[in-house]
Design a protein around this motif. Structure first.
Motif, PDB file in Angstrom:
ATOM      1  N   TRP A 216       1.018   4.202  -2.951  1.00 22.65           N
ATOM      2  CA  TRP A 216       0.853   5.625  -2.607  1.00 22.65           C
ATOM      3  C   TRP A 216       2.039   6.447  -3.130  1.00 22.65           C
ATOM      4  O   TRP A 216       1.852   7.472  -3.807  1.00 22.65           O
TER       5      TRP A 216
ATOM      6  N   ASN B 164      -6.226   7.377   8.629  1.00 22.98           N
ATOM      7  CA  ASN B 164      -7.241   6.394   9.031  1.00 22.98           C
ATOM      8  C   ASN B 164      -7.646   5.494   7.873  1.00 22.98           C
ATOM      9  O   ASN B 164      -7.891   4.290   8.054  1.00 22.98           O
ATOM     10  N   ALA B 165      -7.702   6.057   6.674  1.00 25.33           N
ATOM     11  CA  ALA B 165      -8.055   5.253   5.510  1.00 25.33           C
ATOM     12  C   ALA B 165      -6.976   4.211   5.232  1.00 25.33           C
ATOM     13  O   ALA B 165      -7.282   3.054   4.910  1.00 25.33           O
TER      14      ALA B 165
ATOM     15  N   ASP C 157       0.828  -1.209   0.000  1.00 26.06           N
ATOM     16  CA  ASP C 157       0.000   0.000   0.000  1.00 26.06           C
ATOM     17  C   ASP C 157       0.861   1.256   0.000  1.00 26.06           C
ATOM     18  O   ASP C 157       0.560   2.234  -0.708  1.00 26.06           O
TER      19      ASP C 157
ATOM     20  N   GLN D  68      -7.391   8.838  -3.407  1.00 28.03           N
ATOM     21  CA  GLN D  68      -8.240  10.000  -3.670  1.00 28.03           C
ATOM     22  C   GLN D  68      -7.711  11.227  -2.923  1.00 28.03           C
ATOM     23  O   GLN D  68      -7.647  12.335  -3.472  1.00 28.03           O
ATOM     24  N   THR D  69      -7.313  11.025  -1.669  1.00 30.73           N
ATOM     25  CA  THR D  69      -6.745  12.124  -0.882  1.00 30.73           C
ATOM     26  C   THR D  69      -5.424  12.587  -1.484  1.00 30.73           C
ATOM     27  O   THR D  69      -5.139  13.796  -1.556  1.00 30.73           O
TER      28      THR D  69
ATOM     29  N   ALA E  49      -7.194   1.432   7.703  1.00 33.58           N
ATOM     30  CA  ALA E  49      -8.384   0.615   7.470  1.00 33.58           C
ATOM     31  C   ALA E  49      -8.288  -0.207   6.187  1.00 33.58           C
ATOM     32  O   ALA E  49      -9.199  -0.979   5.867  1.00 33.58           O
ATOM     33  N   GLY E  50      -7.200  -0.032   5.438  1.00 31.11           N
ATOM     34  CA  GLY E  50      -7.047  -0.762   4.193  1.00 31.11           C
ATOM     35  C   GLY E  50      -7.850  -0.192   3.041  1.00 31.11           C
ATOM     36  O   GLY E  50      -8.036  -0.859   2.020  1.00 31.11           O
ATOM     37  N   ASN E  51      -8.305   1.061   3.186  1.00 34.40           N
ATOM     38  CA  ASN E  51      -9.100   1.707   2.142  1.00 34.40           C
ATOM     39  C   ASN E  51      -8.158   2.454   1.200  1.00 34.40           C
ATOM     40  O   ASN E  51      -8.009   3.671   1.272  1.00 34.40           O
ATOM     41  N   LEU E  52      -7.507   1.708   0.319  1.00 37.62           N
ATOM     42  CA  LEU E  52      -6.520   2.300  -0.565  1.00 37.62           C
ATOM     43  C   LEU E  52      -7.146   3.283  -1.543  1.00 37.62           C
ATOM     44  O   LEU E  52      -6.507   4.278  -1.930  1.00 37.62           O
ATOM     45  N   ALA E  53      -8.381   3.057  -1.940  1.00 38.96           N
ATOM     46  CA  ALA E  53      -9.052   3.980  -2.864  1.00 38.96           C
ATOM     47  C   ALA E  53      -9.156   5.380  -2.246  1.00 38.96           C
ATOM     48  O   ALA E  53      -8.895   6.387  -2.915  1.00 38.96           O
ATOM     49  N   GLU E  54      -9.518   5.452  -0.968  1.00 40.01           N
ATOM     50  CA  GLU E  54      -9.608   6.754  -0.303  1.00 40.01           C
ATOM     51  C   GLU E  54      -8.220   7.370  -0.124  1.00 40.01           C
ATOM     52  O   GLU E  54      -8.043   8.589  -0.253  1.00 40.01           O
TER      53      GLU E  54
END
Length: 227
Positions: free
Chosen positions: A63, A190-191, A59, A202-203, A194-199
């Motif tokens: 990024w 936090n994303a 991840d 996006q950030t 949480a494993g929310n790679l899409a967020e």
């Protein structure tokens, strides 16, 4: 006397005390070994990598890779050997550096030498040497930003160097950490946890779209030598 060409080098083992030249020679003689480091003259050989390390690593690389794609003049490396000084040759999980005008360079034999601007490590806990001996080495050698993801406690520490010491950087009200060296490099903490790679991405795109990032890109463009 045994001819030098028949002398078999001993394998690298945790706790060995070696010079950097000895370390590199033994490491080169162990092509099956994926990761070993020399920290303050002491050898650290990594254990096999489990998924609690490899997924955060992937991840982070995604990024950083997206940021690199949008920022000409910035280079990103996965697990590079870095020659910092006579007693320290770490192999960080990830590195981001300026290709021109920075504090590191590529040696003639293809290794990083000097202090890259940003280093990332994946650590099991605060007891890891990533947050002790290695952190002191990175600060002493002038690495400006240091990010550590503690996978068991699910915490991300982002340090910046000021007056020769690392200080913690805290997220803003939206939970975003922003790099001081690489403008537009935004991290939704936090994303990511949480494993929310899409967020996360996006950030990052929001950071890349800022005027600060565009100004940074223009600055880097002027630093690239003309052909």
């Amino acid at each position: 006397m045994t001819p030098e060409r028949f002398v078999k080098l001993p394998p690298l083992e945790n706790g060995d005390r070696l010079t950097r030249a000895e370390f590199e020679c033994r490491y080169a003689a162990m092509p099956h070994l994926k990761k070993a480091e020399l920290i303050e003259g002491v050898v650290y050989v990594s254990s096999p990598v489990c998924v609690i390390h490899s997924q955060p690593h992937a991840d982070f690389m995604t990024w950083l890779g997206v940021y690199r794609a949008a920022t000409p003049g910035v280079a990103c490396y996965d697990n590079p050997t870095v020659r910092l000084d006579a007693d320290n040759e770490p192999q960080p999980d990830a590195v981001l550096r300026l290709e021109q005008g920075g504090t590191s360079r590529i040696s003639d034999d293809g290794y990083l030498e000097g202090a890259p601007e940003l280093v990332v490590e994946i650590a099991a806990s605060s007891a890891s040497y990533d947050l002790h001996d290695k952190q002191r080495v990175y600060g002493r050698n002038g690495i400006q930003e240091y990010i550590v993801w503690r996978t068991y406690s699910q915490r991300i520490d982002w340090f910046y160097l000021e007056d020769g010491e690392y200080k913690p950087q805290f997220p803003d009200a939206a939970g975003i950490l922003q790099s001081r060296q690489f403008l537009g490099l935004w991290l939704a903490v936090n994303a990511l946890l949480a494993g929310n790679l899409a967020e996360v991405l996006q950030t990052l795109q929001q950071g890349i779209a800022t005027p600060d990032h565009q100004t940074f890109v223009e600055t880097l463009r002027f630093s690239i030598p003309k052909a």
